[in-house]
Design an enzyme around this catalytic site. Structure first.
Site, PDB file in Angstrom:
ATOM      1  N   CYS A 221      37.531 -60.248  -1.882  1.00 16.83           N
ATOM      2  CA  CYS A 221      37.427 -58.861  -2.335  1.00 16.83           C
ATOM      3  C   CYS A 221      38.154 -58.594  -3.647  1.00 16.83           C
ATOM      4  CB  CYS A 221      37.912 -57.920  -1.235  1.00 16.83           C
ATOM      5  SG  CYS A 221      36.956 -58.121   0.285  1.00 16.83           S
TER       6      CYS A 221
ATOM      7  N   HIS B 142      34.374 -50.097   2.064  1.00 23.71           N
ATOM      8  CA  HIS B 142      34.908 -51.307   1.433  1.00 23.71           C
ATOM      9  C   HIS B 142      33.770 -52.066   0.765  1.00 23.71           C
ATOM     10  CE1 HIS B 142      37.210 -54.637   0.366  1.00 23.71           C
ATOM     11  NE2 HIS B 142      37.626 -55.083   1.537  1.00 23.71           N
TER      12      HIS B 142
ATOM     13  N   LYS C 123      38.086 -46.029  -1.484  1.00 21.95           N
ATOM     14  CA  LYS C 123      37.318 -46.587  -0.369  1.00 21.95           C
ATOM     15  C   LYS C 123      37.178 -45.594   0.778  1.00 21.95           C
ATOM     16  CE  LYS C 123      38.269 -51.505  -1.193  1.00 21.95           C
ATOM     17  NZ  LYS C 123      39.134 -51.378  -2.376  1.00 21.95           N
TER      18      LYS C 123
ATOM     19  N   THR D  31      42.705 -51.082   6.615  1.00 20.40           N
ATOM     20  CA  THR D  31      43.150 -51.991   7.677  1.00 20.40           C
ATOM     21  C   THR D  31      44.669 -51.889   7.788  1.00 20.40           C
ATOM     22  OG1 THR D  31      43.231 -53.821   6.091  1.00 20.40           O
ATOM     23  CG2 THR D  31      41.234 -53.602   7.414  1.00 20.40           C
TER      24      THR D  31
ATOM     25  N   PHE E 298      40.685 -61.654   1.259  1.00 18.97           N
ATOM     26  CA  PHE E 298      40.911 -62.740   2.205  1.00 18.97           C
ATOM     27  C   PHE E 298      41.219 -64.026   1.435  1.00 18.97           C
ATOM     28  CE2 PHE E 298      38.170 -61.153   6.038  1.00 18.97           C
ATOM     29  CZ  PHE E 298      39.076 -60.131   6.247  1.00 18.97           C
TER      30      PHE E 298
ATOM     31  N   GLU F  96      50.295 -53.215   0.762  1.00 19.34           N
ATOM     32  CA  GLU F  96      50.100 -52.647  -0.568  1.00 19.34           C
ATOM     33  C   GLU F  96      51.048 -51.489  -0.827  1.00 19.34           C
ATOM     34  OE1 GLU F  96      46.606 -51.311  -3.688  1.00 19.34           O
ATOM     35  OE2 GLU F  96      46.138 -51.365  -1.554  1.00 19.34           O
TER      36      GLU F  96
ATOM     37  N   HIS G 163      43.843 -50.748  -3.675  1.00 21.02           N
ATOM     38  CA  HIS G 163      42.807 -51.511  -2.970  1.00 21.02           C
ATOM     39  C   HIS G 163      42.534 -50.861  -1.613  1.00 21.02           C
ATOM     40  CE1 HIS G 163      40.342 -54.897  -1.861  1.00 21.02           C
ATOM     41  NE2 HIS G 163      41.065 -55.107  -0.769  1.00 21.02           N
TER      42      HIS G 163
END
Length: 409
Positions: free
Chosen positions: A161, A336, A331, A305, A395, A312, A301
């Site tokens: 991402c 996302h 988002k 989650t 990821f 972050e 970002h």
């Protein structure tokens, strides 16, 4: 070193398929998530997502060509074409002669995995003749290069991402050091299919709010339970600033800073202390020759989650020890966007930096993980036009940060 200007932008997103429409939707602070018939029919655990809104591929491709392009490539080529036209570099439909000083930089997390899964379900004798050129990971980059006659670097970056942000940063670096004069750079992902949604649901990455899709994407919120899958493409025209100024181009601003790092930790969870992310943010500021106090706002970002948002928030707190600037997480509206997120959010970040209007974070009501930072919510916030820092994480532990400086009107 050359300064790098942004002279064109194009977008295909759940918020809209023009920059103006998408920006207006993001400012509204309303989620674009909805139930999708293909997910409902497939009986997958999550039945909603954020599809691209307002895209008509027939405006960009003849019918015979569309048969050879899957959805990510259609979205990516169209967004890039819009950006190129927006930059005023050639008339629509005009294909310049070979441009050895122009490059193509594409970021994608899933590439063509959705179409590959469809092909895998077909009998071998029914495979389309164009199967291989359609599922090549570099297919979108190649199609953009061919459409515009670019003969410079044609590169594809896959950093989960963070892919779109990495593509922009690497294109900036090439222009800065004189390897090329301009680039179409951005990101694309389109995996809103039963196969991909079921796979992400299997690792508990997705929100399960099937009863309330509009409330599901909750960046930084204490009641968040996973991200909402979305699709999008966005591209920017990056150009040597002196060349852009010489041709009288409209300049949105400059891409002035870029850094990338890796957590080197878990394959799908970030380091909870956010130290590597904070170091990447500081490195991008150093690259832009700016101090934390110069930043007007942060486009986070923030996937919604648990672990990502917590890490972050800690990274932002660490990077800005004198206090958090306003933070937005778009988002909440778009879902996302996976590998395209860094490019889509670059568009929003630059629009916000230019206008001095920071979009609200949809569905945010508060929570302990957000206490150290200043999350904009409820309504847009007016700030002075100033540089913006935009984060993208992925990821595998990928971290990427971009810094944009708005043009002085």
């Amino acid at each position: 070193m050359h300064r790098v200007a942004v002279t064109g932008m194009g977008i295909k997103s759940p918020a809209g398929s023009t920059v103006e429409d998408a920006w207006s939707t993001v400012l509204s602070g309303k989620s674009t998530a909805l139930h999708l018939p293909e997910l409902l029919d497939a009986g997958v655990p999550v039945t909603f997502g954020c599809p691209v809104n307002g895209f008509t591929p027939e405006e960009y491709f003849p019918l015979h060509r569309m048969r050879h392009l899957d959805r990510p490539t259609r979205l990516g080529v169209a967004a890039a074409a819009d950006a190129w036209a927006d930059a005023g570099l050639n008339e629509p439909g005009e294909r310049p002669a070979g441009q050895s000083r122009s490059g193509t930089y594409v970021g994608t997390g899933g590439a063509h995995i959705a179409y590959t899964a469809e092909l895998g379900a077909l009998p071998r004798e029914r495979l389309p003749v164009a199967s291989v050129p359609m599922i090549m990971p570099n297919a979108t980059a190649a199609r953009i290069s061919i459409r515009h006659g670019f003969q410079g670097p044609c590169l594809t970056f896959s950093c989960a991402c963070a892919s779109g942000a990495v593509a922009l940063g690497e294109a900036m670096t090439a222009i800065r050091y004189g390897r090329i004069d301009r680039a179409l750079a951005g990101g694309v992902d389109a995996m809103l299919t039963p196969f991909a949604v079921a796979a992400f649901a299997r690792i508990s990455a997705l929100s399960r709010r099937n009863d309330a899709p509009h409330e599901a994407s909750r960046p930084f919120d204490g009641d968040r339970d996973g991200f909402v899958m979305a699709e999008a493409a966005a591209f920017l025209v990056l150009e040597r600033a002196d060349l852009a100024e010489a041709r009288g181009a409209r300049i949105y601003g400059e891409l002035a800073g870029y850094a990338a790092g890796a957590d080197a930790g878990h394959i799908v969870q970030p380091l909870e202390d956010g130290k590597v992310a904070a170091r990447t943010m500081r490195a991008a500021l150093d690259d832009a020759r700016l101090a934390p106090g110069d930043i007007g706002h942060v486009n986070a970002h923030a996937t919604a989650t648990i672990h990502n948002d917590r890490a972050e928030a800690r990274a932002i707190e660490s990077c800005f020890p004198a206090g958090s600037p306003p933070v937005t997480a778009t988002k909440g509206v778009t879902g996302h966007l996976l590998g395209s997120g860094g490019a889509v959010e670059a568009v929003f970040a630059l629009m916000a930096a230019r206008s001095g209007t920071v979009p609200p974070t949809a569905n945010f009501t508060g929570g302990p993980d957000a206490d150290p930072i200043d999350v904009v919510h409820g309504e847009p916030r007016q700030v002075s036009p100033a540089p913006v820092l935009s984060n993208s994480f992925g990821f595998g532990g990928h971290d990427a940060t971009l810094v944009f400086v708005p043009a002085q009107d």
